[in-house]
Design an enzyme around this catalytic site. Sequence first.
Site, PDB file in Angstrom:
ATOM      1  N   ASP A 121       0.883  -0.902  -0.370  1.00 23.56           N
ATOM      2  CA  ASP A 121       0.101   0.631  -0.353  1.00 23.56           C
ATOM      3  C   ASP A 121       0.586   0.817  -0.259  1.00 23.56           C
ATOM      4  O   ASP A 121       2.425   1.491   0.288  1.00 23.56           O
ATOM      5  CB  ASP A 121      -0.795   0.177   1.590  1.00 23.56           C
ATOM      6  CG  ASP A 121      -2.071   1.398   1.220  1.00 23.56           C
ATOM      7  OD1 ASP A 121      -2.361   1.596   0.959  1.00 23.56           O
ATOM      8  OD2 ASP A 121      -1.606   1.456   2.596  1.00 23.56           O
ATOM      9  N   GLU A 137      -4.537  19.158   2.245  1.00 21.22           N
ATOM     10  CA  GLU A 137      -5.157  20.690   3.021  1.00 21.22           C
ATOM     11  C   GLU A 137      -4.609  21.403   3.426  1.00 21.22           C
ATOM     12  O   GLU A 137      -4.690  22.459   3.931  1.00 21.22           O
ATOM     13  CB  GLU A 137      -6.811  20.836   2.337  1.00 21.22           C
ATOM     14  CG  GLU A 137      -7.324  21.273   0.598  1.00 21.22           C
ATOM     15  CD  GLU A 137      -8.052  21.413   0.628  1.00 21.22           C
ATOM     16  OE1 GLU A 137      -9.533  20.695   1.927  1.00 21.22           O
ATOM     17  OE2 GLU A 137      -8.957  21.746   0.325  1.00 21.22           O
ATOM     18  N   PHE A 141     -13.145  21.265  -6.282  1.00 21.80           N
ATOM     19  CA  PHE A 141     -12.362  20.154  -6.767  1.00 21.80           C
ATOM     20  C   PHE A 141     -13.013  18.990  -7.625  1.00 21.80           C
ATOM     21  O   PHE A 141     -14.162  18.487  -6.647  1.00 21.80           O
ATOM     22  CB  PHE A 141     -11.276  20.119  -5.747  1.00 21.80           C
ATOM     23  CG  PHE A 141     -10.291  19.044  -5.563  1.00 21.80           C
ATOM     24  CD1 PHE A 141      -8.792  19.469  -6.569  1.00 21.80           C
ATOM     25  CD2 PHE A 141     -10.688  17.306  -5.710  1.00 21.80           C
ATOM     26  CE1 PHE A 141      -8.425  18.106  -7.078  1.00 21.80           C
ATOM     27  CE2 PHE A 141      -9.476  16.477  -5.964  1.00 21.80           C
ATOM     28  CZ  PHE A 141      -8.705  17.086  -6.248  1.00 21.80           C
ATOM     29  N   THR A 155      -2.204   1.490  -4.946  1.00 25.50           N
ATOM     30  CA  THR A 155      -3.025   2.607  -4.153  1.00 25.50           C
ATOM     31  C   THR A 155      -4.204   3.139  -4.254  1.00 25.50           C
ATOM     32  O   THR A 155      -4.443   2.803  -5.724  1.00 25.50           O
ATOM     33  CB  THR A 155      -1.263   3.894  -3.711  1.00 25.50           C
ATOM     34  OG1 THR A 155      -2.131   4.619  -2.920  1.00 25.50           O
ATOM     35  CG2 THR A 155      -1.105   3.853  -5.392  1.00 25.50           C
ATOM     36  N   GLY A 156      -4.644   3.381  -3.564  1.00 26.24           N
ATOM     37  CA  GLY A 156      -6.209   4.029  -3.521  1.00 26.24           C
ATOM     38  C   GLY A 156      -6.031   5.143  -4.454  1.00 26.24           C
ATOM     39  O   GLY A 156      -7.048   6.214  -4.820  1.00 26.24           O
ATOM     40  N   ASP A 157      -4.770   5.924  -4.350  1.00 25.82           N
ATOM     41  CA  ASP A 157      -4.720   6.931  -4.488  1.00 25.82           C
ATOM     42  C   ASP A 157      -4.461   7.524  -6.178  1.00 25.82           C
ATOM     43  O   ASP A 157      -4.548   6.480  -7.024  1.00 25.82           O
ATOM     44  CB  ASP A 157      -2.773   7.571  -4.351  1.00 25.82           C
ATOM     45  CG  ASP A 157      -2.374   8.742  -2.736  1.00 25.82           C
ATOM     46  OD1 ASP A 157      -3.801   9.829  -3.064  1.00 25.82           O
ATOM     47  OD2 ASP A 157      -2.248   8.275  -2.098  1.00 25.82           O
TER      48      ASP A 157
END
Lengths: 1218, 370
Positions: free
Chosen positions: A400, A504, A545, A682-684
Amino acid sequence: MTGYMETTQESARDKLVGEKERHVKANARDYNDKFSYADNHIKTSKYNVLTFLPINLFEQFQRVANAYFLVLLILQLIPEISSLSWFTTIVPLVLVLVITAVKDATDDYFRHKSDQQVNNRQSQVLIGGSLQNEKWMNVRVGDIIKLENNQFVAADILLLCSSEPYGLCYIETAELDGETNLKVRQALTVTSDLEDITKLMDFDGEVICEPPNNKLDTFIGTLYWRDNKHPLDNEKMLLRGCVLRNTEWCFGMVIFAGLQTKLMQNCGRTQFKRTSIDKLMNTLVLWIFAFLICMGVILAIGNTILESWSGRNFQVFLPLDEFQNSAVFSGFLTFWSYIIILNTVVPISLYVSVEVLRLGHSYFINWDWKMYYSQTDTAAEARTTTLNEELGQVEFIFSDKTGTLTQNIMVFRKCSINGQTYGDVYDEFERKVEITEKTACVDFSFNALCDRSFKFYDGSLVEAIKLEDPAAQEFFRLLALCHTVMPEEKSEGHLVYQAQSPDEGALVTAARNFGFVFRARTPETITLCEMGRAVTYQLLAILDFNNVRKRMSVIVRNSQGQIKLYSKGADTIIFDRLDPSSEELMYTTSEHLSEFAGEGLRTLALAYKDLDEDYLDVWMKKLLFASTVIENREDQLAVLYEEIEQDLKLLGATAIEDKLQEGVPETIACLNLADIKIWVLTGDKLETAMNIGYSCNMLRDDMNEVFVISGHTLLEVQQQLRSANEHILGLSRVGSAGDEKANMLADDSVFEETIIAEYALIINGHSLAYAMEPQLEHVLLDLACLCKTVICCRVTPMQKAQVVELVKRHKRAITLAIGDGANDVSMIKTAHIGVGISGQEGMQAVLASDYSFAQFRYLRRLLLVHGRWSYFRMCNFLCYFFYKNFAFTLVHFWYGFFCGFSAQTVYDQWFITLFNIVYTSLPVLAMGLFDQDVNDQNSLRYPSLYKPGQQNLLFNKRQFFLCTLQGMGTSCLLFFVPYGAFSVLVKEDGSHFSDQQAFAVTIATSLVIVTSVQIGLDTHYWTAINHFFIWGSLTVYFAVLFAMQSDGMFGVFSSIFPFIGAARNCLSEKSVWLVILLTTVVCVVPSLAVSFLRVDLFPTLTDKVRHLQRFRNKQGPQEQNLRRVRRTSSRRSAYAFSHQQGYGELITSGKNMKESTVSSACSPGRTPHSPTWIENMLKRKNEVSCISDERTGAPERSSRAERFNSTPTGLNLSLTNR
Amino acid sequence: MMASSYNAKEEDGNHPGAANHAGAGVVKSKKPDNTAFKQQRLPAWQPILTAGTVLPAFFVIGLIFIPIGIGLYVTSNNIKEFEIDYTGADINNPCYNCAKNFSWNSTTQCVCSVPFTLEQPFESNVFMYYGLSNFYQNHRRYVKSRDDSQLNGDRSALKSPSKECEPYRTSEGQPIAPCGAIANSLFNDTLELYHIDSNGSRNEIPLVKKGIAWWTDKHVKFRNPGGNDNLTVAFQGTSKPVNWRKPVFDLDPEDPDNNGFINEDFIVWMRTAALPTFRKLYRIIQKKSSTTPTLPSGKYVLNITYNYPVLSFDGRKRMILSTISWMGGKNPFLGIAYITVGSICFFLGVVLLIIHHKYDTRNNSADIPN
């Protein structure tokens, strides 16, 4: 372990077979009792005191090995067959059974305890008009229960009302689907005002819904109340296992309880993981068994022949029983007798010993203080004790990213403002200084509201702010305004930001420290504290966004009435929308950006734009119109956003460090050297993943090609995969310059070797779904294996598991999955070995894992040291074990030819009983536990030492064959050397000496000595324990030998110890010792010569390192210097949003804001009840109320609902630095 | 082998790390102990097979084994041994008739004489063995057909012998003492040795029948029931083994201490041989004076009372006369084996040395890839 759980679950299911739909009436226990729904009591334990023995024994005898020995035991009780006394089998068998039973009992005891703990949790139930504390197990279907913040949901309940407006409540569903972000649940409008107990008491709605099932994301039901039907869906359910968050309290009605809850229905049995050695061992045991039968048959045939030729005649002295008249029948009986005698080739103690070894290895992992992380006080933990040796064979690691490779902490590192970079520290000679712990931080004490944990090293930026540099001020103002962070001011000046994504949060925190404190927000305003002055901005619009836009903007009106649009986003996107006047600045900034990116930082470009009132009015009207459209609303909004986000003026860029975990690049480089392929799943987003890939050194600029697969159709993906494949293979064809034909014919493995060029493959989740289709999976796999680095981004937890499954299925390689989050659970469970990082994202991954530790870098030690040692030890152990048993048992086979195939044993029965469990067990266990060929430092220094494990070199069928061959040879010599001597052996006093007992003692003693010498030769690392066990075993052997053959023992049990005096008479003879010495030398010398030749002529890397190690030890220890992996720099850009879509909409709706948050210190400029606010509220209210009739709801709502179960993002309200 | 993945702790989701910090009082660190054992750093001897250790070992083995082997071989060769087969399998054998006409029921004993000549005198004590071939004393059913309790003088076992003794457990309603197939097949040939003088007269050579069994067997393992006096009473109510001519308490009419279960011939027989060809000590011929050899060279006659049938199963009977040395009887095997193994080791050492020197450069740790 299948037993009980299965039955309870199944019986629960059985009961419900008839249940087509469920009727539950609130506050009506009598009514609900009619249906006999399951109560909330759960039971995962298997036994109780009474059932333990029968059930456990039954389970144990289901194991092949145990059943086999039981059969043997029964055979031994038949006197005609029995060639061994009953105790030779029963003693080891009982020992094995007892050890296993004790282990099972302890396990079950802990299950009992945990069940009890869960069942006894307190819950507030509405009974008889008041809230009463009840244990969880007493909660029943139809009850109304109250939940408080941070409490676990006790059963599957229908949300009735909550402390929040509109009956909203927030839950964390990590237990269920592995997502840690918060989700929103909303009660029906009709029930959301049942806020006090009397109203709830009167609530008598009836729910008719689906029967219990395991689908977590759907619920179909209807509430009948006050003659109205209200449809129910999953959005109104709180499932057992969830945790209530950010909600003071809520009430709910229990629909499913206990084993019928979706959580319990979902906890399928975890797959029992077996190691490849386990499987090999089972095969080998079968082979041995076949071999055993062969030997039995040979000897039985021998017996038949002998009986039919001459055995008949021997009846003068040895008459036959009536039933033995047929020679064939006698052979048949002999067969079984020999099966009994030779059964020790299938060693009963093998399985137990292997378990003991693995347990020991697990403890060594737990004890390793080099895998202890002091900051969180976590030591490494081997949660599964049966997989250790597989750690030495790993070929693929699936990792991950977030939380595993990275710390999931974003730090504002650098920025470029108006063409000027900040963030680097220079010394007096204008040289860049590397930032370390000791570097002095910038002092933010001028700012009362600063975050003390924030660190920045470049003082010039603060100077610029203090000098009121307009660009710098605007820069941070933008950062403070343009975001969707929620502030929480717990006490005056103590601000906590809840950011949707950590990046953020990092940006807003940076702005806060540089004097632009984001203090409060309402749906229409944002209050900043600019250099100590409270300033309120009117928030006109959030241009949210999303993944396609890759930017977000806000439109605000400042206190002077100026309207400004602030925008931040990916540099390429922002640069495309710049005003020509910013062109020059753009080039400078662009340079800076590449510089930042080169350091592995995540960058964002910032820009702003002044808007005039009239233009905005027109635009706002269009926006209002567009946002009421139902069809294509998203698209229309996107067009509008695009329209206004033009001609921006560049402000600068930010650079955020996605902090890698310590030592990640080094670890990856090291594991790469050990030929372990690391895939990042990865979920990214693609950009983030690539960025991390570069900073981890998995992607490098000197790579020949980085293939990015991101097709949207099957065909597209196929084409991309094919062309990438062709690209690689084509190049290699040219490179190898061989004839085309040979290359065409060569298979992939050849290509894999010939490719020197390095490639990387990056594939996104969408394409992955296509690529995993059966027709493409081979193409994908081939390509992936040709690449040095594989990164899959935007993959769902399910896909992670599928990728692992794919590799597992087709590559026959050992896979290891490592992750920290709940979204990694599926892949951790699927892979051969699952490793959990006990990090920040909770414990789900750890609980599902086989091994857990705190830092990714420990993986190197786990694999290269512990895994390698475990594998090495296990292989050595098995080789020796099989050798030993063959040497021990096959003597009987040879003897068969000299005792008329009568199944007479060579040894004393007691020797047979004790040989495996007493005389030889401890030395081999000590070797299996403590042996190390190469010490841990060298194991880490030479990662190539790991390769033999991957290639399965140390124990495979060939090795097994060799060691059994050695065992057979030894048994042969063990028999025939004494045979030669004993044919005419006479004692020193002239009495005859060729009797069976002397023969037995001589061979047994030789055997024990030979096996001890052999283990001495096989042991690489003689600790005091090894010495103790080896010498101790020999001593014990002689002690037991003399004790058992002493006068005393014979006096007590004359029929069980018939060997009286044999040892005394035998071992006092010089000739016997000469025989033993000869036998030992003859048995050991050949293997010694062979292993010497092997080491001398074909030294493996291990041998070389051992030499080196010895050489170094003589010289004294040397300082070990690990190579540091340098990061390469390159031009690439990334934008720093780790989430998929913002939730600006939720902010503007004001739904998620409590009154307390709004009334904050820096006095709001407007009253919260502005017209738009009310309008907004009304709009929402309508939407909420119409949702019960109109299932789909407004598009954005439904999209949010979908996201709840499908993507790892959504409404992440968790704190940045949790 | 499967388990429910559900676990209360999972539901709790409690963070052990976090719990630590919350807990008041002394928080015990989970840091593992830095001990040599737990960190696997125990001091250890790490032997490596190098030319420096292995090759000398081979030479040393060779150098030790060859002299031992030579010593054994010489000693074994110095032992004088004479062996004579008196089975009577072929027609030229004096015992042919006895063997041919053997019957269990015959009341008259068949006696045959085998003449032989000793070429060399036997100097020290001479041991007389009988040897049997193709006799499976190690057959499983045969081996277990005995009752050690009974032989140890246990009264209850005397009256009701172990089931293992079947079918020689009872005879004519009475328990057999000693029971079992081993006892039943007791070797019962009587051997007598005569020296033929130069003048042709036969001198019986005295054969000592005591001291032929192991001490432990005679004094511990085998005991008569109810002490040693009046064996007739002790064995009352038992039957003799079917093949025997005399009851067990009457095995040695000359020496009452050599009767019953502690009869040495019986004890020797009861110690079953490991291999189908075996020899057992029968008698000892003691050296009388230091000047004359125990058995001077010359002509001898072996008188056999032929009671023991072996021809039916192709067995052979032998009489062996042997002297012994420090290492026991004649045993060429050990000497030859030692010489062979020693030579092989030495030779292997040389070969390995050559190989090692030829390829010495290979084992260089410099080429370890880093």
